[in-house]
Design an enzyme around this catalytic site. Structure first.
Site, short mmCIF file in Angstrom:
data_model
loop_
_atom_site.label_atom_id
_atom_site.label_comp_id
_atom_site.label_asym_id
_atom_site.label_seq_id
_atom_site.Cartn_x
_atom_site.Cartn_y
_atom_site.Cartn_z
N GLY A 1 31.46 25.37 44.11
CA GLY A 1 32.07 26.54 43.48
C GLY A 1 33.57 26.47 43.62
CD GLU B 1 29.90 35.37 48.60
OE1 GLU B 1 29.99 34.78 47.51
OE2 GLU B 1 29.12 36.31 48.81
NE ARG C 1 34.68 45.05 43.62
CZ ARG C 1 34.67 43.75 43.36
NH1 ARG C 1 34.09 42.91 44.18
NH2 ARG C 1 35.26 43.30 42.28
CB ALA D 1 35.50 27.55 48.48
N GLY D 2 34.43 24.95 47.23
CA GLY D 2 33.98 23.57 47.40
C GLY D 2 34.56 22.65 46.34
CG HIS E 1 30.37 45.42 42.26
ND1 HIS E 1 30.57 46.32 41.24
CD2 HIS E 1 31.43 44.59 42.24
CE1 HIS E 1 31.70 46.01 40.63
NE2 HIS E 1 32.24 44.97 41.21
CB SER F 1 33.98 43.16 35.23
OG SER F 1 35.26 43.20 35.80
#
Lengths: 250, 671
Positions: free
Chosen positions: B43, B454, B338, B45-46, B267, B285
């Site tokens: 994702g 995450e 949120r 980060a990776g 959320h 969203s």
């Protein structure tokens, strides 16, 4: 709703495969198509007689591009502008017979049941689907080069391709031109991508041909079936880019 | 219990990262070629970490369970990415982004990490534009911004409602460049099923090729876990079906502490659930709260009328509507964070004002935005006496340009047109702030094992602000980890390739094999999903939006029962050496069940309300903040980092004390 499902079963890549018939009761019109498949699989697991049906899926909100399936002869089924995971059973009627097959193309060999191997798409991207910029963050300020809104919007529209392969599956030539042209267009419309434009289009097209995808004969089926509505204009743009690159060289 | 050292660099907060970078060890380019790094997850980060590490010269092996790295669930992020660019000239700065993030996280994040995040945020935008990410632009050709919850500036960059997709495709393109050069070896359709440690250090993984079913040994000098969050412990969440905790949980079981598992983001704006067959929930969203107004009817009789179909929501006059967020939080209105918005929706629905059959839905209404934009547009076009219909049509066009794909998604799922009738929304599990404990260098408590995005816990405290997840994923992957990992790898330049024909690799492989064989040979009667659904129900009902001691204790007992029954009675069809989605699910659900118990234990232990963690016993009893969450800084200003002991019911807690030198701890008020 009560449905008759004719589903392609194939144990592995070398198995011949065949259509099998299943019936499913109490299908709610609010279910998504994949939820209907979940219910069928749960039924198969409970019966314990045969393995559940393997199909690709992940985000289930139409953006990851993982789900596929040829439903009644159309990739992602009868609805427009959706992936299979966004297709809802309200698009079908009680008593319907639904044919479910994997995407069919030389470039997409079947892995199992409805799962196909789309790694050819990745290899086309490796050939040039990028801008050669280091990830140092020490590039110029993001606002240093203004981009006309119209170009930015067109680049965005091309960039919304989810790489699902419906274009290939819908094409009588199994052509990947819509997919490849979407990436070529995104970068050729932006100032950042122009530097490598020639090399990119030549390399990506070469890889596309190597993977065994066919050519475009302008029937436009790909754009109709594309869940993101990627426009045929992109293919025209790629052809222009390709022609320019072959005539003028590096 | 021990106290953890986060290895935060000395010096004033604004200089920490620069000083640290100047002091840490580097690996010279020739030596980087001798070093292998495994990255699990592709994702934001990776993907960005793999691309950056390969570009620096390391040999990277990247793994994802999907058929392509481009499918990672970062792709589904909609709204945007924050950066302290101050392009809108509204007074934004690195400090303000830092401050908003720490405050938004309810003072439960690590100050130094958050400051670094804010500091590198601006580089992310520069980087992405250079990579060809097509952000939204103004007519002048410059980048556009919008506002997100919990802040008073416009610092969010976006690409319609598909920002995550565009950023991920940017990282994917950077990966592709390196894959083409042979610097990244990509393993798609591979799932990491264990970590291999040699002499206490992370030296490799066991992965299963999900197509052939073969178990493979992969070695490296360091392992990066960027496998995302664990929201699917609730079964129903906005996560992808395949999103799982397995990689993070396997390193936890090998010695990595797991921090603050109870910090979950629910959320506020998701499409309400419809039936038992439901497989996942879909997010709408947060950017919609820029223009949408949230309300329920003021009177219960109107709720009834709407439910039985005698009245339509559009028929209710302004006086008959309760815009409860605007009423309760006048300063932030519909743009409260949120956690606050979710609890407020639950409060109204618990009081009987939910507007659908299940009683769990509120309205998100765009009528006033459509009218406002329509009038603006009419003025621009010089249409002084435009009719109401014309104004509506113009306004709808503007709204379509901003949120078109979200409105389309809503209509496809619900069969209702949100341009004409208000959307129905309800909170759903979306993101997990908790995760693997990491120090300032993003290293876990296992030497050589890192966690990014995450999957780690560090930056969002007890609640994440909108548009900050993308920022953190890319910050970790592009700009933090590639530097900090060098400090560790500098010690490995003479190690040479790590062999895999060793007892450590063999043992780990045999363990995994035995575990999977047990599932296949279990001869149970119930499907994996049936257990996952049961676990999800317990989590949602007792460890969900509001938690109390009694419920949590019940949940712990129930999860134990589910665990025992799962291992006794789960039925996994098919075989091991073939594509077998049920086997993959069984392995993941087994980890979710163990995590669920730790999650409930963590929630039980934290006797305060903070961010997404709301303990009913800890609420303000009177004054202007009555009913709001009550934090306890005296007893709980710490990170709870849990150690695996071998028994899922007996984890040991370690603490990292949180100190705040640059921000004053205050009650979080959005009134």
């Amino acid at each position: 709703m009560k449905l008759t499902l004719k589903i392609w079963r194939q144990k592995n890549a070398t198995d011949k495969g065949a259509i099998k018939t299943y019936t499913l009761d109490n299908v709610s019109e609010h279910m998504s198509f994949l939820e209907m498949m979940d219910v069928l699989n749960e039924q198969l697991i409970t019966e314990g007689k045969e393995e559940p049906i393997a199909f690709d899926h992940d985000c289930r909100e139409g953006i990851c591009g993982m789900c596929s399936m040829h439903i009644n002869g159309e990739p992602h089924g009868p609805d427009r502008g959706v992936t299979t995971c966004q297709l809802h059973m309200r698009k079908f009627n009680d008593g319907d017979t639904i044919y479910i097959e994997p995407f069919r193309a030389k470039g997409f060999p079947v892995v199992k049941d409805l799962v196909v191997d789309r790694s050819a798409f990745d290899r086309i991207q490796h050939a040039g689907g990028f801008i050669s910029v280091p990830t140092s963050g020490n590039t110029q300020d993001a606002n240093a080069t203004p981009v006309p809104k119209a170009d930015a919007d067109k680049a965005f529209d091309a960039a919304t391709c989810i790489g699902c392969g419906a274009c290939v599956a819908s094409c009588k030539n199994a052509s990947a031109m819509l997919f490849v042209s979407a990436k070529v267009s995104q970068f050729s419309l932006l100032p950042q991508g122009k530097v490598e434009a020639k090399r990119r289009v030549l390399n990506m097209v070469e890889q596309m041909d190597k993977e065994g995808f066919g050519n475009c004969t302008n029937t436009g089926a790909c754009s109709v079936e594309c869940p993101k509505g990627i426009s045929l204009e992109n293919i025209a743009r790629m052809n222009r880019e390709y022609l320019k690159a072959t005539i003028s060289g590096e | 219990m021990s106290v953890l050292d986060a290895k935060i660099p000395e010096g004033p907060i604004k200089d920490k990262w620069t000083n640290h970078k100047n002091k840490i060890n580097l690996v010279n380019p020739a030596n980087k070629r001798l070093i292998d790094v495994i990255v699990v997850g592709t994702g934001l980060a990776g993907g960005s970490a793999a691309a950056s590490l390969a570009e620096m010269g390391y040999n990277v092996k990247a793994f994802c369970f999907q058929d392509s790295p481009r499918r990672a669930h970062s792709i589904a992020a909609q709204g945007g990415i924050n950066a302290a660019k101050n392009y809108q000239n509204d007074g934004d700065s690195v400090y303000r982004l830092f401050y908003d993030t720490v405050k938004g996280g309810d003072y439960r994040s690590r100050e130094a990490n958050v400051y670094r995040l804010a500091e590198v945020s601006t580089n992310i935008i520069d980087q992405c534009v250079a990579q060809g990410v097509p952000f939204a632009r103004e007519y002048g050709g410059l980048l556009d911004n919008r506002s997100f919850g919990g802040v008073l500036v416009s610092r969010t960059f976006y690409a319609k409602g598909q920002t995550g997709q565009q950023l991920l495709l940017g990282a994917y393109s950077a990966m592709n460049r390196q894959i083409g050069k042979g610097k990244i070896k990509m393993y798609s359709r591979h799932e990491m099923l264990d970590l291999v440690k040699v002499d206490g250090k992370a030296r490799g993984i066991i992965a299963r090729n999900t197509v052939t079913g073969e178990l493979e040994k992969h070695s490296a000098h360091a392992v990066v876990i960027a496998s995302g969050g664990y929201g699917n412990v609730f079964f129903l969440s906005t996560n992808a079906m395949g999103s799982n905790v397995t990689a993070a949980w396997k390193i936890h079981k090998k010695g990595a502490y797991f921090a603050n598992p109870c910090y979950t983001q629910i959320h506020p704006t998701c499409i309400p659930r419809s039936g038992d067959y439901q497989s996942k929930l879909t997010l709408m969203s947060e950017s919609l709260r820029n223009d949408g107004r949230i309300w329920v009817p003021k009177h219960l009789k109107d709720v009834e009328a709407i439910k039985n179909g005698t009245k339509k929501p559009t028929e209710l006059s302004e006086d008959e509507r309760d815009y409860y967020l605007e009423r309760r939080y006048p300063a932030f209105g519909n743009l409260v964070p949120r956690d606050v918005a979710s609890r407020a929706a639950k409060e109204r629905c618990d009081a009987g004002f939910g507007v659908n059959e299940t009683g769990e839905a509120v309205y998100l209404d765009f009528a006033s935005a459509i009218e406002r934009y329509g009038k603006e547009k009419a003025t621009i076009l010089g249409e002084v006496d435009a009719s109401t219909e014309r104004i509506k049509a113009l306004g709808e066009k503007v709204v379509e340009n901003k949120y078109g794909n979200l409105f389309q998604m809503y209509e496809k799922i619900t069969d209702e047109n949100p341009y004409k009738t208000p959307m129905q929304i309800y909170p759903a599990v979306h993101y997990t702030m908790g995760g693997v404990w990491v120090d300032y260098n993003l290293m876990t408590t296992i030497p050589g094992c890192y966690a990014a995005g995450e999957a780690n816990f560090s930056d969002h405290g007890a609640n994440r602000l909108g548009a900050s997840a993308l920022m953190q994923g890319l910050a970790d992957g592009y700009f933090v980890l590639p530097y900090t990992i060098g400090d560790y790898l500098a010690g490995d330049i003479r190690t040479g390739p790590i062999p895999t024909d060793t007892p450590e690799f063999d043992d780990a492989l045999n363990d995994v094999k035995a575990r999977l064989e047990k599932f296949i040979n279990n001869n149970g009667t119930k499907s994996v999903d049936s257990f996952h659904k049961r676990l999800g129900k317990v989590m949602w009902n007792k460890v969900g939006m509001a938690r109390n001691e009694k419920g949590l204790k019940e949940a712990i007992d129930e999860i134990k029962e589910i665990r025992e029954e799962f291992h006794r009675d789960v039925y996994v069809p098919g075989d091991m050496y073939n594509l077998n989605p049920e086997l993959e699910k069984a392995s993941r659900v087994s980890d979710f069940i163990e995590l669920g118990e730790l999650f409930a234990n963590d929630a039980l232990e934290r006797m305060e309300s903070c961010g997404g963690h709301f303990r009913e016993e800890s609420a303000e009893e009177d004054g202007p903040q009555k009913g709001e969450a009550k934090r306890d800084d005296v007893n709980y200003a710490h990170v709870s980092a849990w150690e695996w002991t071998g028994d899922p019911s007996a984890p040991v807690m370690h603490k990292e004390k949180l100190t705040f030198n640059d921000i004053e701890l205050k009650q979080r008020s959005y009134k």
